[in-house]
Design a protein around this motif. Structure first.
Motif, PDB file in Angstrom:
ATOM      1  N   GLY A 192      29.920 -17.991  -2.601  1.00 22.78           N
ATOM      2  CA  GLY A 192      30.115 -18.886  -3.898  1.00 22.78           C
ATOM      3  C   GLY A 192      31.462 -18.039  -4.680  1.00 22.78           C
ATOM      4  O   GLY A 192      31.568 -18.112  -5.697  1.00 22.78           O
ATOM      5  N   LEU A 193      32.432 -17.466  -3.933  1.00 22.76           N
ATOM      6  CA  LEU A 193      33.752 -16.880  -4.418  1.00 22.76           C
ATOM      7  C   LEU A 193      34.467 -18.144  -4.303  1.00 22.76           C
ATOM      8  O   LEU A 193      34.936 -18.811  -3.609  1.00 22.76           O
ATOM      9  CB  LEU A 193      34.136 -15.770  -3.548  1.00 22.76           C
ATOM     10  CG  LEU A 193      33.276 -14.441  -3.387  1.00 22.76           C
ATOM     11  CD1 LEU A 193      33.836 -13.372  -2.526  1.00 22.76           C
ATOM     12  CD2 LEU A 193      32.911 -13.610  -4.800  1.00 22.76           C
ATOM     13  N   ARG A 194      35.358 -17.852  -5.603  1.00 25.50           N
ATOM     14  CA  ARG A 194      36.241 -19.070  -5.715  1.00 25.50           C
ATOM     15  C   ARG A 194      37.476 -18.711  -5.514  1.00 25.50           C
ATOM     16  O   ARG A 194      38.117 -17.541  -5.961  1.00 25.50           O
ATOM     17  CB  ARG A 194      36.241 -19.593  -7.238  1.00 25.50           C
ATOM     18  CG  ARG A 194      36.896 -20.979  -7.500  1.00 25.50           C
ATOM     19  CD  ARG A 194      36.380 -21.619  -8.950  1.00 25.50           C
ATOM     20  NE  ARG A 194      37.105 -21.036  -9.860  1.00 25.50           N
ATOM     21  CZ  ARG A 194      36.562 -20.143 -10.873  1.00 25.50           C
ATOM     22  NH1 ARG A 194      35.402 -19.941 -10.985  1.00 25.50           N
ATOM     23  NH2 ARG A 194      37.364 -19.660 -11.778  1.00 25.50           N
ATOM     24  N   VAL A 195      38.376 -19.558  -4.938  1.00 27.93           N
ATOM     25  CA  VAL A 195      39.828 -19.179  -4.539  1.00 27.93           C
ATOM     26  C   VAL A 195      40.314 -19.673  -5.869  1.00 27.93           C
ATOM     27  O   VAL A 195      40.598 -20.443  -6.231  1.00 27.93           O
ATOM     28  CB  VAL A 195      40.189 -20.195  -3.402  1.00 27.93           C
ATOM     29  CG1 VAL A 195      41.679 -20.024  -3.213  1.00 27.93           C
ATOM     30  CG2 VAL A 195      39.586 -20.012  -2.156  1.00 27.93           C
ATOM     31  N   ALA A 255      34.643  -9.668  -6.152  1.00 23.52           N
ATOM     32  CA  ALA A 255      34.578  -8.497  -5.207  1.00 23.52           C
ATOM     33  C   ALA A 255      34.009  -8.854  -3.769  1.00 23.52           C
ATOM     34  O   ALA A 255      33.234  -9.712  -3.718  1.00 23.52           O
ATOM     35  CB  ALA A 255      33.963  -7.165  -5.562  1.00 23.52           C
ATOM     36  N   VAL A 256      34.821  -8.213  -2.729  1.00 23.46           N
ATOM     37  CA  VAL A 256      34.366  -8.654  -1.598  1.00 23.46           C
ATOM     38  C   VAL A 256      33.893  -7.332  -0.947  1.00 23.46           C
ATOM     39  O   VAL A 256      34.466  -6.073  -1.121  1.00 23.46           O
ATOM     40  CB  VAL A 256      35.385  -9.230  -0.783  1.00 23.46           C
ATOM     41  CG1 VAL A 256      35.973 -10.434  -1.363  1.00 23.46           C
ATOM     42  CG2 VAL A 256      36.670  -8.330  -0.253  1.00 23.46           C
ATOM     43  N   PRO A 257      33.249  -7.462   0.400  1.00 20.85           N
ATOM     44  CA  PRO A 257      32.598  -6.123   0.832  1.00 20.85           C
ATOM     45  C   PRO A 257      33.673  -5.422   1.503  1.00 20.85           C
ATOM     46  O   PRO A 257      34.821  -5.711   1.994  1.00 20.85           O
ATOM     47  CB  PRO A 257      31.627  -6.527   1.988  1.00 20.85           C
ATOM     48  CG  PRO A 257      31.393  -8.064   1.605  1.00 20.85           C
ATOM     49  CD  PRO A 257      32.571  -8.473   1.144  1.00 20.85           C
ATOM     50  N   GLY A 258      33.475  -3.967   1.616  1.00 24.30           N
ATOM     51  CA  GLY A 258      34.263  -3.025   2.006  1.00 24.30           C
ATOM     52  C   GLY A 258      35.057  -2.542   1.352  1.00 24.30           C
ATOM     53  O   GLY A 258      35.582  -2.828   0.336  1.00 24.30           O
ATOM     54  N   PRO A 259      35.834  -1.362   2.352  1.00 22.22           N
ATOM     55  CA  PRO A 259      37.062  -0.672   1.248  1.00 22.22           C
ATOM     56  C   PRO A 259      38.315  -1.217   1.559  1.00 22.22           C
ATOM     57  O   PRO A 259      38.580  -2.420   2.390  1.00 22.22           O
ATOM     58  CB  PRO A 259      37.132   0.782   2.127  1.00 22.22           C
ATOM     59  CG  PRO A 259      36.466   0.387   3.482  1.00 22.22           C
ATOM     60  CD  PRO A 259      35.449  -0.762   3.244  1.00 22.22           C
TER      61      PRO A 259
END
Length: 205
Positions: free
Chosen positions: A173-176, A191-195
């Motif tokens: 559900g992240l919007r561009v 935010a997205v996963p990871g460093p």
């Protein structure tokens, strides 16, 4: 064409929308992903395409993978990932997938390996409340009861201390917010996963 590509998380920043509101975004750099292999029901039992990302020197690739890339007639890639699709019609080996397949306002799902936290207790790992802080309590952050005495064992799945993080996580559900084809950038809200520097997969949600 499958709506999926691989990219590198470059970090977070903020941009202004049309009415002047600040929007927190994650910047994902995605050099064109190339189709290395097609998998069909007849040969593999399912439908999928294999994407290659990140060019690498041929001497850095082992011999089986060199043959794999040679059959596809593409230069060696650092990462190979599969994407399940409903149909492989219209997809050819060697096709490049760029950020242009997405449009601003579209919702995507981003998958990646979360940050590793090492060995952690139940308070941090599972958000347990913890014990009393005063009156001589000796169980401030301990896991306390592990189960009933008549079972004489700890059941599988019981929340205990252990390794935390460094697992595959998908945020949907992240919007561009913005696409920059010239610099191969895609900006998604949140935010997205990871460093930073983490490999992520962006798919149409």
């Amino acid at each position: 064409m499958a709506k999926a590509l691989l990219g590198i998380k470059r970090g977070m920043t903020q941009v202004f929308d049309e009415v002047g509101n600040i929007v927190p975004v994650t910047v994902i750099e995605s050099q064109p992903s190339v189709v290395v292999q097609k998998k069909t029901v007849e040969t593999d039992g399912y439908l999928a395409i294999q994407l290659g990302f990140g060019e690498v020197k041929e001497r850095r690739v082992n011999r089986p993978l060199r043959g794999h890339f040679a059959r596809a007639k593409v230069t060696p890639r650092r990462y190979l990932r599969e994407v399940r699709v409903e149909s492989v019609d219209g997809v050819n080996i060697g096709d490049e997938i760029t950020v242009a397949i997405f449009e601003p306002g579209e919702e995507v799902a981003v998958s990646g390996i979360s940050k590793g936290k090492g060995f952690q207790g139940v308070v941090k790992r599972y958000h347990h409340h913890g014990g009393p802080k005063t009156h001589g309590s000796m169980i401030h952050r301990k896991p306390q009861s592990a189960g009933a005495t008549d079972a004489a064992r700890v059941f599988k799945g019981t929340k205990r201390p252990g390794h935390m993080g460094h697992e595959r996580v998908t945020v949907r559900g992240l919007r561009v917010i913005r696409i920059d084809p010239e610099r191969n950038l895609i900006l998604v809200r949140g935010a997205v996963p990871g460093p930073n520097g983490n490999l992520v997969m962006v798919r149409g949600d």
